[in-house]
Design an enzyme around this catalytic site. Structure first.
Site, mmCIF file in Angstrom:
data_model
loop_
_atom_site.group_PDB
_atom_site.id
_atom_site.type_symbol
_atom_site.label_atom_id
_atom_site.label_comp_id
_atom_site.label_asym_id
_atom_site.label_seq_id
_atom_site.Cartn_x
_atom_site.Cartn_y
_atom_site.Cartn_z
ATOM 1 N N GLY A 9 42.683 42.591 51.795
ATOM 2 C CA GLY A 9 43.573 41.774 50.962
ATOM 3 C C GLY A 9 45.015 42.204 51.176
ATOM 4 N N ASP A 35 42.678 40.718 55.972
ATOM 5 C CA ASP A 35 42.685 39.668 54.949
ATOM 6 C C ASP A 35 41.903 38.488 55.503
ATOM 7 O OD1 ASP A 35 43.474 37.801 52.824
ATOM 8 O OD2 ASP A 35 45.071 39.223 52.393
ATOM 9 N N ASP A 53 36.556 38.947 55.664
ATOM 10 C CA ASP A 53 36.116 38.375 54.393
ATOM 11 C C ASP A 53 35.591 39.520 53.520
ATOM 12 O OD1 ASP A 53 34.758 37.220 52.317
ATOM 13 O OD2 ASP A 53 33.494 35.913 53.563
ATOM 14 N N TYR A 143 38.526 36.395 34.741
ATOM 15 C CA TYR A 143 39.140 37.501 35.490
ATOM 16 C C TYR A 143 38.973 38.818 34.736
ATOM 17 C CZ TYR A 143 43.200 40.080 37.473
ATOM 18 O OH TYR A 143 44.035 41.004 38.043
HETATM 19 C C1 AKB Z 1 47.479 37.969 36.304
HETATM 20 O O1 AKB Z 1 48.413 37.458 35.660
HETATM 21 O O2 AKB Z 1 46.363 37.454 36.412
HETATM 22 C C2 AKB Z 1 47.728 39.300 36.961
HETATM 23 C C3 AKB Z 1 47.285 40.442 36.109
HETATM 24 C C4 AKB Z 1 48.024 40.766 34.874
HETATM 25 O O3 AKB Z 1 46.346 41.113 36.437
HETATM 26 N N1 AKB Z 1 49.098 39.434 37.302
#
Ligand code: AKB
Length: 313
Positions: A9, A35, A53, A143
């Site tokens: 990455g 990357d 990958d 996330y």
């Molecule tokens: C995001 O905004 O998703 C990132 C983080 C805070 O991990 N910059």
């Protein structure tokens, strides 16, 4: 002598600057950039590069064997805003890439890993101000869930298999060399570009949304400092809280106005507001300060001045 390092990455916002800094420090041929796509001209011309990958274990293993890699920095990830749109793709990338490098270390094919976590591991029930290293987490974003799970796996691999994995919870990162992509804190980079190009900016986060932020030079220094610290000093093997400054879109606008008096900001919060509202406003990084002497250098006005000066060039 430094053994070869692989950055997975390497063409993203953090990867680009990390690669250049590690190449300056250890020599270009000691740092293999990789990357899924090629990066900017400066990065591509600066040393070896492999198309890779991060979800393909065999492909990573081939590169590791070929270059006799000792350390891996895994910077590939799908960030918060994009991950809300593609939950399964985000989970697949963020988790499988981590398992790939953890398993390479477990099999003694590499000896040290850096993996980035984020303030996104915290959630709406977390105390907002001066958020502690260990506290209620309960992330509410795709996330954040992937980063929280990743932290648990890092600590598990360290305790169970002795894998030397190190991590920090990055705040929003501000840099001028490479654009961020798909994050909730991206406004804090876009605003500088548009201040210079248009003299105005429409923020997708509301005026008073205070988030932890950091200038990229501090983030790169922290990352390398943690990786160079003696293993026995490190008491956190999930991920360290990492603090620097906290500000709102209104604060950035005021800081920009010191250089561009006519600059105007307006607000049109979108789906990213809810993500930002679930994150802390400020971070307690006492443990990082204690364990490996972490100290940030850039405040908001210094960041503004660096951003505007370099972007103007
Ligand atoms: C995001 O905004 O998703 C990132 C983080 C805070 O991990 N910059």
């Amino acid at each position: 002598m430094q053994k070869p390092i692989l950055i997975i990455g390497a063409c993203g916002q953090i990867g680009t600057e990390l690669t250049m800094e590690l190449r300056n420090k250890y020599g270009a041929d000691k740092v293999i950039a990789s990357d899924i796509r090629e990066g900017n001209d400066t990065l591509m011309a600066s040393g070896p590069f492999e198309l890779l990958d991060a979800t393909n274990y065999a492909a990573i293993e081939d590169v590791v064997m070929h270059y006799e890699i000792d350390e891996v920095y895994l910077m590939a990830a799908m960030l918060s805003a994009t991950a809300e749109k593609f939950p399964m793709r985000a989970w697949n990338l963020n988790m499988n890439s981590l398992f790939n490098v953890l398993n390479l270390a477990k099999e003694n094919k590499i000896s040290k890993i850096f993996w980035p976590s984020s303030i996104a591991v915290f959630g709406p029930n977390t105390p907002k101000e001066n958020t502690a290293q260990s506290t209620i987490m309960e992330p509410s974003t795709v996330y954040g869930i992937s980063k929280q799970s990743g932290e648990r796996w890092c600590e598990y691999y360290f305790k169970k298999f002795g894998v030397d994995v190190r991590s920090v919870r990055y705040p929003g990162l501000i840099s001028w060399k490479t654009m961020p992509g798909g994050g909730t804190t991206d406004y804090a980079v876009e605003i500088y570009h548009e201040a210079l190009e248009k003299g105005s900016y429409q923020s997708f986060l509301d005026k008073g949304t205070k988030l932890p932020m950091m200038y990229m030079d501090d983030a790169i220094r922290a990352t390398i400092q943690l990786m160079e610290s003696p293993a026995e000093q490190l008491t956190v093997r999930s991920s360290y809280n990492l603090g620097s400054m906290s500000f709102t879109p209104d604060d950035v606008a005021k800081s920009i106005k010191k250089h561009i008096p006519g600059f105007e900001i307006s607000y049109a919060p979108d789906f990213r507001q809810k993500i930002a509202d679930s994150w802390p406003s400020s971070i307690d990084d006492t443990q990082a300060k204690k364990d490996w002497d972490w100290k940030p250098e850039f405040d908001l006005d210094q960041t503004t001045s660096e951003m505007l000066t370099n972007l103007k060039k």
